[in-house]
Design a protein around this motif. Structure first.
Motif, PDB file in Angstrom:
ATOM      1  N   VAL A  36      10.047   5.484   3.128  1.00  0.00           N
ATOM      2  CA  VAL A  36       9.910   6.533   2.061  1.00  0.00           C
ATOM      3  C   VAL A  36      10.405   5.918   0.790  1.00  0.00           C
ATOM      4  N   VAL A  37       9.696   6.006  -0.092  1.00  0.00           N
ATOM      5  CA  VAL A  37      10.147   5.465  -1.427  1.00  0.00           C
ATOM      6  C   VAL A  37      10.824   6.479  -2.468  1.00  0.00           C
ATOM      7  N   THR A  38      10.046   7.721  -2.348  1.00  0.00           N
ATOM      8  CA  THR A  38      10.708   8.807  -3.129  1.00  0.00           C
ATOM      9  C   THR A  38      10.038   9.972  -2.722  1.00  0.00           C
ATOM     10  N   LYS A  39      11.017  11.111  -2.804  1.00  0.00           N
ATOM     11  CA  LYS A  39      10.690  12.482  -2.008  1.00  0.00           C
ATOM     12  C   LYS A  39      11.137  13.372  -2.988  1.00  0.00           C
ATOM     13  N   GLY A  40       9.934  14.149  -3.246  1.00  0.00           N
ATOM     14  CA  GLY A  40      10.011  15.287  -4.114  1.00  0.00           C
ATOM     15  C   GLY A  40       9.987  16.589  -3.452  1.00  0.00           C
ATOM     16  N   ALA A  41      10.077  17.589  -4.151  1.00  0.00           N
ATOM     17  CA  ALA A  41       9.907  18.983  -3.312  1.00  0.00           C
ATOM     18  C   ALA A  41       8.802  19.273  -2.610  1.00  0.00           C
ATOM     19  N   ASP A  42       7.642  18.672  -3.006  1.00  0.00           N
ATOM     20  CA  ASP A  42       6.428  18.787  -2.125  1.00  0.00           C
ATOM     21  C   ASP A  42       5.543  17.370  -1.980  1.00  0.00           C
ATOM     22  N   LEU A  43       6.251  16.079  -2.147  1.00  0.00           N
ATOM     23  CA  LEU A  43       5.476  15.147  -1.977  1.00  0.00           C
ATOM     24  C   LEU A  43       6.391  13.781  -1.457  1.00  0.00           C
ATOM     25  N   PHE A  44       6.070  13.244  -0.465  1.00  0.00           N
ATOM     26  CA  PHE A  44       6.715  12.056  -0.156  1.00  0.00           C
ATOM     27  C   PHE A  44       5.667  10.807  -0.542  1.00  0.00           C
ATOM     28  N   GLU A  45       6.496   9.797  -1.137  1.00  0.00           N
ATOM     29  CA  GLU A  45       5.821   8.579  -1.332  1.00  0.00           C
ATOM     30  C   GLU A  45       6.153   7.472  -0.409  1.00  0.00           C
ATOM     31  N   ILE A  46       5.093   7.184   0.359  1.00  0.00           N
ATOM     32  CA  ILE A  46       5.555   6.229   1.482  1.00  0.00           C
ATOM     33  C   ILE A  46       4.905   4.749   0.945  1.00  0.00           C
ATOM     34  N   GLU A  47       5.803   3.866   1.229  1.00  0.00           N
ATOM     35  CA  GLU A  47       5.275   2.453   0.909  1.00  0.00           C
ATOM     36  C   GLU A  47       4.958   1.816   2.366  1.00  0.00           C
ATOM     37  N   ILE A  48       3.857   1.357   2.554  1.00  0.00           N
ATOM     38  CA  ILE A  48       3.524   0.589   3.950  1.00  0.00           C
ATOM     39  C   ILE A  48       3.507  -0.993   3.636  1.00  0.00           C
ATOM     40  N   ASN A  49       4.158  -1.678   4.536  1.00  0.00           N
ATOM     41  CA  ASN A  49       3.921  -3.202   4.360  1.00  0.00           C
ATOM     42  C   ASN A  49       2.853  -3.453   5.201  1.00  0.00           C
ATOM     43  N   ASP A  50       1.588  -3.373   4.661  1.00  0.00           N
ATOM     44  CA  ASP A  50       0.492  -3.718   5.168  1.00  0.00           C
ATOM     45  C   ASP A  50       0.394  -5.186   5.739  1.00  0.00           C
ATOM     46  N   GLU A  51       1.245  -6.109   5.392  1.00  0.00           N
ATOM     47  CA  GLU A  51       1.258  -7.538   6.155  1.00  0.00           C
ATOM     48  C   GLU A  51       2.006  -7.415   7.372  1.00  0.00           C
TER      49      GLU A  51
ATOM     50  N   MET B  60       1.073  -1.240   0.022  1.00  0.00           N
ATOM     51  CA  MET B  60       0.080   0.005   0.137  1.00  0.00           C
ATOM     52  C   MET B  60       0.860   1.150   0.051  1.00  0.00           C
ATOM     53  N   LYS B  61       0.328   2.329  -0.769  1.00  0.00           N
ATOM     54  CA  LYS B  61       1.048   3.258  -0.679  1.00  0.00           C
ATOM     55  C   LYS B  61       0.436   4.512  -0.229  1.00  0.00           C
ATOM     56  N   LEU B  62       1.005   5.510   0.454  1.00  0.00           N
ATOM     57  CA  LEU B  62       0.393   6.731   0.909  1.00  0.00           C
ATOM     58  C   LEU B  62       1.381   7.982   0.346  1.00  0.00           C
ATOM     59  N   TYR B  63       0.583   9.097  -0.064  1.00  0.00           N
ATOM     60  CA  TYR B  63       1.415  10.280  -0.614  1.00  0.00           C
ATOM     61  C   TYR B  63       1.330  11.379   0.506  1.00  0.00           C
ATOM     62  N   ALA B  64       2.300  11.870   0.797  1.00  0.00           N
ATOM     63  CA  ALA B  64       2.133  12.880   1.995  1.00  0.00           C
ATOM     64  C   ALA B  64       2.835  14.180   1.626  1.00  0.00           C
ATOM     65  N   LYS B  65       2.285  15.250   2.251  1.00  0.00           N
ATOM     66  CA  LYS B  65       3.037  16.455   2.009  1.00  0.00           C
ATOM     67  C   LYS B  65       4.354  16.562   3.295  1.00  0.00           C
ATOM     68  N   THR B  66       4.089  16.147   4.388  1.00  0.00           N
ATOM     69  CA  THR B  66       5.049  16.324   5.635  1.00  0.00           C
ATOM     70  C   THR B  66       5.014  14.679   6.065  1.00  0.00           C
ATOM     71  N   ILE B  67       6.131  14.511   6.623  1.00  0.00           N
ATOM     72  CA  ILE B  67       6.531  13.296   7.264  1.00  0.00           C
ATOM     73  C   ILE B  67       7.072  13.526   8.548  1.00  0.00           C
ATOM     74  N   ALA B  68       7.036  12.543   9.614  1.00  0.00           N
ATOM     75  CA  ALA B  68       7.520  12.410  10.924  1.00  0.00           C
ATOM     76  C   ALA B  68       8.957  12.404  10.811  1.00  0.00           C
ATOM     77  N   GLN B  69       9.627  12.673  11.895  1.00  0.00           N
ATOM     78  CA  GLN B  69      11.190  12.335  11.704  1.00  0.00           C
ATOM     79  C   GLN B  69      11.613  10.926  11.580  1.00  0.00           C
ATOM     80  N   THR B  70      10.821  10.229  12.401  1.00  0.00           N
ATOM     81  CA  THR B  70      11.035   8.573  11.952  1.00  0.00           C
ATOM     82  C   THR B  70       9.635   8.113  11.823  1.00  0.00           C
ATOM     83  N   LEU B  71       9.642   7.157  10.983  1.00  0.00           N
ATOM     84  CA  LEU B  71       8.566   6.226  10.619  1.00  0.00           C
ATOM     85  C   LEU B  71       8.735   4.827  11.099  1.00  0.00           C
TER      86      LEU B  71
END
Length: 132
Positions: A18-33, A1-12
């Motif tokens: 975090v899969v990719t980090k753009g200027a205004d977007l973080f792509e976060i991969e969640i291991n839903d298992e 599962m993936k989430l797209y975020a503007k900001t993220i916590a210091q530690t996940l």
């Protein structure tokens, strides 16, 4: 599962990366298992509407310390067009076509639909500029 975020916590958590980090977007991969993620889902589960149990994205994001991104539609259409182009030229897709894959709607149809959507967005944007 993936989430797209503007900001993220210091530690996940260890089940979020975090899969990719753009200027205004973080792509976060969640291991839903992952068991810890499953435990969190159970903890956050609530009745969203009568008879429907689930987890509200807002609650999950709050717990993770992330702010969800709501990218504008122009950006999403551009991204979709780019992905469709990658699919159309992918060797696995080309192999499926050689093997007789013939869907009712094809990659060109999807691309055309996105082009029409882009035109409509552009038209509406021009109308909004005219009202100002």
């Amino acid at each position: 599962m993936k989430l797209y975020a503007k900001t993220i916590a210091q530690t996940l958590p260890d089940w979020a990366t975090v899969v990719t980090k753009g200027a205004d977007l973080f792509e976060i991969e969640i291991n839903d298992e992952h068991p810890n993620f499953q435990s969190l889902l159970e903890e956050l589960a609530t009745e969203i509407e009568p008879g429907t149990i689930g987890v509200k994205a807002e609650d999950l994001c709050s717990r993770l310390g992330i702010e969800m991104s709501n990218p504008n539609l122009h950006y999403l259409v551009e991204q979709a067009q780019a992905l469709i182009s990658l699919i159309a030229t992918h060797p696995d897709y080309k192999q499926l076509l050689k093997l007789g894959y013939q869907p009712d709607l094809n990659i060109a149809d999807a691309s055309t639909a996105l082009t029409y959507l882009q035109w409509e967005l552009d038209r509406n944007q021009e109308e909004e500029k005219g009202k100002v």
